[in-house]
Design an enzyme around this catalytic site. Structure first.
Site, PDB file in Angstrom:
ATOM      1  CE  LYS A  28      -2.063  -0.340   3.889  1.00 36.99           C
ATOM      2  NZ  LYS A  28      -1.759  -1.732   4.258  1.00 36.99           N
ATOM      3  NE  ARG A 103      -4.038  -0.862  10.151  1.00 40.49           N
ATOM      4  CZ  ARG A 103      -2.931  -0.162   9.785  1.00 40.49           C
ATOM      5  NH1 ARG A 103      -2.806   0.456   8.821  1.00 40.49           N
ATOM      6  NH2 ARG A 103      -1.831  -1.057   9.962  1.00 40.49           N
ATOM      7  NE  ARG A 142       7.393  -3.411   5.524  1.00 40.49           N
ATOM      8  CZ  ARG A 142       6.280  -2.956   6.048  1.00 40.49           C
ATOM      9  NH1 ARG A 142       5.437  -2.547   4.835  1.00 40.49           N
ATOM     10  NH2 ARG A 142       5.688  -2.711   7.058  1.00 40.49           N
ATOM     11  NE  ARG A 175       7.334  -0.807  10.500  1.00 45.28           N
ATOM     12  CZ  ARG A 175       6.084  -0.601   9.610  1.00 45.28           C
ATOM     13  NH1 ARG A 175       6.201  -0.046   8.460  1.00 45.28           N
ATOM     14  NH2 ARG A 175       5.012  -1.153  10.048  1.00 45.28           N
ATOM     15  NE  ARG A 186       2.019  -4.829  11.244  1.00 46.80           N
ATOM     16  CZ  ARG A 186       3.045  -4.523  10.211  1.00 46.80           C
ATOM     17  NH1 ARG A 186       3.970  -5.276  10.232  1.00 46.80           N
ATOM     18  NH2 ARG A 186       2.648  -3.502   9.459  1.00 46.80           N
TER      19      ARG A 186
END
Ligand code: AMP
Length: 232
Positions: A28, A103, A142, A175, A186
């Site tokens: 996104k 969300r 990532r 992260r 998540r």
């Protein structure tokens, strides 16, 4: 459906107001940046806003951190307050793209109410879709630049120099919420709390679904077909 949206928005004489929905890891943020650049609209990522608050060690950041580190959502009232404040800034008066917001159903209702109050409406809600296995692969590989926030992927777009950001040579870190146990939390949170928004916006006839699996260029092309002047 896509054609109907295209016709409806081709004749907009103002900037667009968009929402990008989609699970973590679908890309996104990457696509949002490309679209914002093309349409010169601000990229309103609630994740980025919250991470800035954490770096600034503000009260909001301290509150948000405990939820984010565990892969949980920050409370709706905190996020809605932050968004309302952001929408008052002059750069957001024309149009904008929300990335990672709303969300939850209460956030979607809250946004609706806020937009009604300021006499605005959303033009398009675009949902990027993809299977869990690809999301897990993307998220766990990532890395984020500690200095400028640029996101890199060790598998799909490896940095030129190991451990260093291509943009600013800052240190690439993982992260906290891209670590394996947090990733699965998540994804569960997404299915439980955010996926119902797909039906919510489909019922309002504002939803466009786009396959988010492929190269960055392929996905941008699919998105573009659903936006004004978006043949490229
Ligand atoms: P993101 O960068 O969009 O993946 O968001 C990272 C984390 O920030 C999420 O896992 C949540 O903890 C928090 N967050 C971002 N946007 C929201 C939102 N709209 N509502 C609640 N929490 C959010």
């Amino acid at each position: 459906m896509a054609y109907g949206h295209y016709r409806r928005y081709t004749y907009l004489n103002r900037k667009m107001r968009l929402v990008f929905l989609g699970p973590p890891g679908i890309g996104k943020g990457t696509q949002a940046k490309i679209i914002c650049h093309r349409f010169t609209i601000p990229h309103l990522s609630t994740g980025d806003m919250l991470r800035s608050a954490i770096s600034a060690e503000s009260d909001l950041g301290k509150k948000a951190r405990t939820f984010m580190d565990r892969g949980n959502l920050v409370p709706d009232d905190v996020v809605l307050g932050m968004v309302e404040e952001r929408l008052q800034k002059p750069d957001a008066h024309g149009g904008y793209l929300f990335d990672g917001f709303p969300r939850t159903l209460p956030q979607a209702d809250g946004l609706n109410e806020l937009l009604n109050r300021i006499n605005q409406n959303l033009d398009i809600v675009l949902a990027l879709e993809g299977d869990d296995d690809i999301l897990i692969k993307r998220l766990s590989s990532r890395r984020t630049c500690e200095s400028c926030g640029t996101i890199t992927n060790l598998i799909f777009s490896p940095p030129r120099e190991e451990g260093k950001c291509d943009e600013c040579s800052g240190k690439l870190i993982q992260r906290n919420d891209d670590k394996p146990d947090v990733i699965s939390e998540r994804l569960k949170v997404y299915q439980r709390q955010t996926e119902p928004l797909i039906t919510y916006y489909a019922e309002k006839d504002q939803l466009i679904r786009v396959n988010g699996v492929g190269t960055i260029k392929e996905v941008t092309a699919r998105i573009s077909k659903n936006l004004p002047d978006g043949e490229s």
